[in-house]
Design an enzyme around this catalytic site. Structure first.
Site, short mmCIF file in Angstrom:
data_model
loop_
_atom_site.label_atom_id
_atom_site.label_comp_id
_atom_site.label_asym_id
_atom_site.label_seq_id
_atom_site.Cartn_x
_atom_site.Cartn_y
_atom_site.Cartn_z
CG ASP A 32 -53.32 109.09 57.22
OD1 ASP A 32 -53.60 108.16 56.44
OD2 ASP A 32 -52.14 109.39 57.53
CG PHE A 160 -59.62 89.78 48.42
CD1 PHE A 160 -58.47 89.03 48.61
CD2 PHE A 160 -60.69 89.59 49.28
CE1 PHE A 160 -58.40 88.09 49.63
CE2 PHE A 160 -60.63 88.66 50.31
CZ PHE A 160 -59.48 87.90 50.48
NE ARG A 162 -59.96 93.88 40.25
CZ ARG A 162 -60.82 93.77 39.25
NH1 ARG A 162 -60.45 93.20 38.12
NH2 ARG A 162 -62.05 94.23 39.34
CG LEU A 261 -53.12 82.80 31.89
CD1 LEU A 261 -53.72 81.67 31.06
CD2 LEU A 261 -51.85 82.28 32.59
CB ALA A 263 -46.49 86.81 28.42
CB CYS A 271 -50.20 94.27 46.55
SG CYS A 271 -51.06 95.75 47.08
CE LYS A 335 -53.99 97.57 38.35
NZ LYS A 335 -54.66 96.71 39.32
C1 UGA Z 1 -53.28 92.96 43.66
C2 UGA Z 1 -54.40 91.90 43.65
O1 UGA Z 1 -54.81 91.67 42.30
C3 UGA Z 1 -55.60 92.39 44.47
O2 UGA Z 1 -56.60 91.37 44.51
C4 UGA Z 1 -55.12 92.68 45.89
O3 UGA Z 1 -56.17 93.17 46.72
C5 UGA Z 1 -54.03 93.74 45.83
O4 UGA Z 1 -52.93 93.27 45.02
C6 UGA Z 1 -53.54 93.99 47.23
O5 UGA Z 1 -52.97 93.06 47.83
O6 UGA Z 1 -53.83 95.04 47.77
P1 UGA Z 1 -52.90 95.28 42.35
O7 UGA Z 1 -51.61 95.39 43.08
O8 UGA Z 1 -53.80 96.46 42.23
O9 UGA Z 1 -53.80 94.12 43.01
O10 UGA Z 1 -52.52 94.84 40.87
P2 UGA Z 1 -52.88 93.63 39.90
O11 UGA Z 1 -54.02 93.97 39.05
O12 UGA Z 1 -52.92 92.35 40.64
O13 UGA Z 1 -51.59 93.65 38.97
C7 UGA Z 1 -50.30 93.43 39.54
C8 UGA Z 1 -49.22 93.45 38.51
O14 UGA Z 1 -49.32 92.31 37.68
C9 UGA Z 1 -49.22 94.65 37.56
O15 UGA Z 1 -47.90 95.12 37.46
C10 UGA Z 1 -49.72 94.08 36.26
O16 UGA Z 1 -49.22 94.77 35.16
C11 UGA Z 1 -49.17 92.67 36.33
N1 UGA Z 1 -49.92 91.70 35.50
C12 UGA Z 1 -51.22 91.43 35.75
C13 UGA Z 1 -49.28 91.02 34.47
O17 UGA Z 1 -48.08 91.24 34.21
N2 UGA Z 1 -49.97 90.11 33.73
C14 UGA Z 1 -51.27 89.83 33.96
O18 UGA Z 1 -51.83 88.97 33.25
C15 UGA Z 1 -51.92 90.51 34.99
#
Ligand code: UGA
Length: 447
Positions: A32, A160, A162, A261, A263, A271, A335
């Site tokens: 880094d 991918f 999370r 899903l 809400a 991301c 999250k």
């Molecule tokens: C997301 C993708 O899910 C990963 O697959 C990907 O690798 C990553 O971006 C990336 O591009 O690096 P992440 O940002 O860790 O991952 O978060 P998510 O779990 O996707 O959640 C994203 C947002 O959606 C959060 O704010 C969460 O609260 C919200 N969310 C998620 C909802 O509002 N409703 C849902 O049903 C699910």
């Protein structure tokens, strides 16, 4: 001889990838350009909160008692070039200031800094999320600048993972996507991922542009699913329906599925929001903007959630202004199981209410430090109970387990008014109502 691996960029993605590669048995060198980050990692400390990552790191970092010693860190590109057979580029690609497009400067600097030190055959593997077309351009740049010339190959291997599940997602990926221009890239990546491949992770080989598109389209689909259900929440509110029941019912259809899903106040983080926008910007450059105009709607449905949450809060407080009102905010991160507050819907709502004169007090299990840095003028409390003390309304904005386990009666004793708004549809309405609270959630009937 076993492959030696370097990981360039030790943020979320890179730190996890480096530790995972060491866990898979490889000698790894993480690089880094920020010396403080490297010093922390060398001590076995992770610069962010990610469940299980610190343990994984400490199992391998050289110099830590009992560790395998397979994982070391450096700030020197010269050392990285001499060390690695495979170089993973894991630097971030944030949204450009004032534009939809993503900022490729960190990726470009990483390639430019590494290339002159590639004096023997090597595979460079891009993991960063980039606009389609970048890999082909970077491959040319690499071939021109690397002393080993054609012996240096480029592959694109989107990630991918999370946040909150980074370790599991990296060690046991649900798919491995590789964009290659030659056979050597595929062969070497099969060697790198031999363990997950043996466990049955699908390995999907394709050209550069498709591999770049897989990543942005996956994130766009996820964002679309969330905004879809949030649009249904808007309609449910207008029609006095219940979006939680609706999601449960449509989710039983396997073609739709239950996941993503939920809400609420919508998606945030480093991301989904920026990837959507960068994808639209890139499609525009390619003359395919019409194909992605729907993403603009996905983005605005999402952003509207934050404003709607503010309005629901105003409503709960009697419809007037926020001046002099005490608002408790449970949750600051985008999250749960993360300390990441980048583009956090929770902090956005807290900030808006604060700017309109509300006295906002925030509590989050892991995100306090980052939240304070970003929004130093908000009030902060050390516990959920302290945050809600004297509150006229409580907002539940990030669905941490700790909040689901709160006792409504205990909280009820210290608030000024027993009013709670659930911005994540994650609390049990009956439990709160039974304890004398007015519970309201997005997309659900009032009483
Ligand atoms: C997301 C993708 O899910 C990963 O697959 C990907 O690798 C990553 O971006 C990336 O591009 O690096 P992440 O940002 O860790 O991952 O978060 P998510 O779990 O996707 O959640 C994203 C947002 O959606 C959060 O704010 C969460 O609260 C919200 N969310 C998620 C909802 O509002 N409703 C849902 O049903 C699910």
């Amino acid at each position: 001889m076993a492959l030696k691996i370097t990981v360039i960029g030790t943020g979320y993605l890179g730190a996890t990838h480096a530790a995972a590669m060491a866990e898979l048995g490889f000698e790894v060198l993480g690089l880094d350009v920020v010396p403080e980050k490297i010093e922390m990692l060398q001590r076995g400390e992770v610069p962010m909160y990610e469940p299980g990552l610190e343990e994984l790191l400490r199992r391998h970092v050289a110099g830590i008692e009992g560790a395998s010693g397979r994982l070391r860190f450096t700030t020197s590109y010269e050392e990285a070039g001499a060390f690695g057979d495979v170089h993973f580029i894991c630097v971030n690609t944030p949204q450009k200031h004032g534009e939809y497009a993503c900022d490729m400067s960190y990726v470009e600097s990483a390639f430019d800094a590494l290339a002159p030190h590639l004096t023997r055959p090597a595979l460079v593997v891009g993991k960063s999320t980039v606009p389609v077309g970048s890999a082909a351009r970077l491959a040319e740049r690499l071939a021109a600048a690397a002393p080993a010339g054609a012996d240096v190959e480029l592959a694109w291997n989107p990630e991918f993972l999370r946040e909150g599940f980074a370790v599991k997602d990296t060690l046991h990926p649900d798919r491995i996507v590789v964009g290659v221009a030659g056979e050597r890239g595929e062969e070497l990546l099969r060697e790198v991922y031999a363990t997950p491949l043996a466990e049955g992770s699908p390995f999907i080989v394709m050209d550069y542009p498709t591999s770049e598109l897989v990543k942005t389209s996956a994130n766009s689909f996820l964002a679309t699913k969330i905004s879809f259900i949030n649009a249904m929440a808007e309609v449910c509110e207008a029609a006095n329906g219940d979006v939680v029941k609706l999601a449960e019912a449509i989710g039983h259809d396997e073609r739709i599925g239950k996941k993503f899903l939920r809400a609420g106040i919508g998606f945030g983080g480093g991301c989904l929001p920026k990837d959507l926008r960068a994808f639209m910007a890139r499609a525009g450059e390619l003359g395919a903007d019409q194909a992605l105009t729907f993403l603009r709607e996905i983005d605005s449905i999402n952003m509207r959630r934050r404003g709607h949450m503010v309005e629901l809060t105003r409503d709960a407080l009697g419809g007037g202004g926020f001046l002099g009102k005490r608002v408790a905010v449970l949750g600051a991160t985008f999250k749960p199981d993360s300390d990441d507050v980048r583009d956090s819907p929770a902090l956005n709502v807290a900030g808006q209410i604060h700017l309109q004169g509300g006295q906002v007090t925030v509590y989050d299990p892991k995100g306090m430090e980052n939240a304070r840095r970003l929004f130093p003028t908000l009030g902060y409390a050390d516990t959920a109970l302290d945050a809600v003390r004297g509150a006229d309304v409580v907002l539940h904005l990030t669905e941490w387990r700790e909040f689901r386990e709160l006792d409504p009666a205990t909280l009820g004793d210290v608030v000024a008014e027993r009013r709670i708004l659930d911005g994540r549809n994650a609390l049990d309405p009956d439990l709160w109502r039974k304890a004398g609270w007015t519970y309201r959630a997005l997309g659900r009937p009032k009483a």
